[in-house]
Enzyme design. Structure first.
Site, mmCIF file in Angstrom:
data_model
loop_
_atom_site.group_PDB
_atom_site.id
_atom_site.type_symbol
_atom_site.label_atom_id
_atom_site.label_comp_id
_atom_site.label_asym_id
_atom_site.label_seq_id
_atom_site.Cartn_x
_atom_site.Cartn_y
_atom_site.Cartn_z
ATOM 1 C CG ASP A 111 0.633 5.726 -4.569
ATOM 2 O OD1 ASP A 111 1.308 7.118 -5.097
ATOM 3 O OD2 ASP A 111 1.226 4.655 -4.340
ATOM 4 C CG ASP A 113 3.333 9.688 -4.605
ATOM 5 O OD1 ASP A 113 3.592 9.766 -3.005
ATOM 6 O OD2 ASP A 113 3.800 9.386 -5.251
ATOM 7 C CD GLU A 114 1.198 6.203 -0.634
ATOM 8 O OE1 GLU A 114 2.685 6.195 -0.441
ATOM 9 O OE2 GLU A 114 0.413 5.315 0.058
HETATM 10 MG MG LIG Z 1 3.404 6.733 -6.085
#
Ligand SMILES: [Mg+2]
Length: 381
Positions: free
Chosen positions: A12, A105-106
């Site tokens: 993340d 974003d993961e």
């Molecule tokens: Mg993040």
């Protein structure tokens, strides 16, 4: 004995939007920075310095301003976020045999079986180093026996760190944590649990499945399993992620340009609506044309991750313009969105499962009452 557990790492990017802004403007480093505001009226992302003032994602921007009047508000550069998201995706894709892009974003990586060849922890540390060296973005990871545990490990490791939860240690890790640390437990669930006298994850397990089911239904059983670190969801390979498409075969072949454009708008609005309902964004758009002789052509392009009609319609029109053989009759038109991933902002906004379900129910009710066409807009043709 064969152990059935998997080896999952969860990556993340730390306060992703803000980190990109800091790369673009290093003078922002170490300051309370807030991305979002005008568009959705809520904080989309904030720096760790801003969090010290009690600011968090999904908070109304006005409240954030009250809490920290000297915070720097930035509207956000979504094209840059998409660019960096793709960059990180490419690095992960070049190393990991099986990964899921859970949001922009993961990422979840399934490393099961890899331990025969190398040590998963060292491998993951090396991958993190590579991502940081290349992109200069801070990123954290968790390594554990399933997706939920890996995500919770990441959350503990943040910012800019990593944490492994060894197989067999799940319950020890979970027991002392507050219930709100379980992914999917939001304000509403938290309140009900509190009223039951349950504050720590250990107490959910102790309550037992019957009590949990009585209170929450199926979600209660789910929670009871989660409290013990049991979570069976598989990593969905990114490239097999579903696409959303819509096409229309005309009863009569069409040559009217303004009709075709209107039809493109209608198809795009329909799939954007579906996309938003699923809480997803798309990174690729394609248009398909079939002529009466069944000649079929299509053309696609990557876009900044979005689910907004306004952003996608001009791209669709442009693709059509490049693809369409002038004055030919058209038998079928189609629009497809792919490279789907979860909308990070929306995920933050609707972290609470029941609230999310309520929201979708509300949308569906509106849809049923007015028909899907209520989202229609006047088309410029
Ligand atoms: Mg993040």
């Amino acid at each position: 004995m064969n152990s059935p557990h998997r080896i999952i790492s969860h990556f993340d990017l730390d306060s992703f939007f803000v980190s990109v802004e800091v790369l673009n403007d290093p003078s922002l480093k170490g300051k309370p920075v807030i991305v979002g505001g005008s568009e959705r009226g809520v904080v989309a992302a904030c720096s760790y310095e801003a969090r010290k003032f009690g600011i968090h994602s999904a908070m109304p921007s006005a409240k954030a301003k009250q809490l920290c009047p000297h915070a720097i508000f930035i509207k956000g550069h979504y094209a840059d976020y998409s660019k960096y998201s793709r960059w990180v995706t490419q690095i992960i894709a070049s190393k990991a045999p099986l990964f899921e892009k859970a949001s922009i974003d993961e990422f979840y990586l399934d490393l099961t079986g890899m331990d025969k060849f190398f040590k998963p922890l060292q491998w993951t540390i090396d991958l993190r180093k590579l991502i940081i060296e290349e992109t200069k973005l801070p990123i954290s990871f968790g390594l554990a026996s399933n997706k939920m545990m890996a995500k919770m490990a990441t959350n503990q490791a943040k910012p800019n760190g990593f944490l492994q939860i060894p197989f067999g240690k799940e319950k020890d890790f979970l027991a002392p944590l507050p219930v709100a640390d379980i992914p999917g437990v939001g304000e509403q669930t938290n309140l009900i649990l509190r009223a039951m006298g349950i504050e720590k994850i250990r107490q959910i397990e102790e309550a037992g499945p019957e009590i949990m089911e009585n209170k929450f239904g199926k979600w209660g059983i789910d929670l009871w399993h989660k409290s013990q670190g049991i979570h069976l969801r598989e990593v969905t390979p990114y490239h097999e992620a579903k696409s959303i498409s819509s096409e229309n075969t005309f009863e009569e072949n069409k040559t009217d340009n303004s009709f075709l454009k209107k039809e493109l708008v209608r198809l795009t609005e329909k799939i954007c609506f579906e996309l938003r309902q699923d809480g997803k964004v798309a990174g690729c758009v394609a248009v398909k044309i079939r002529y009466p002789d069944f000649e079929t052509t299509s053309r696609q392009t990557t876009i900044s991750y979005t689910n907004a009609d306004d952003a996608i319609i001009p791209v669709v029109k442009d693709l059509f313009q490049k693809l369409y053989k002038k004055d030919r009759a058209v038998r079928l038109l189609g629009v497809k969105l792919s490279e789907l991933t979860n909308d990070a902002v929306q995920t933050n906004l609707f972290d609470d499962i029941e609230r999310k379900l309520d929201l979708y129910k509300a949308i569906d009710e509106v849809k049923n009452r007015f028909g899907k066409s209520f989202v229609k807009r006047a088309s410029s043709g």
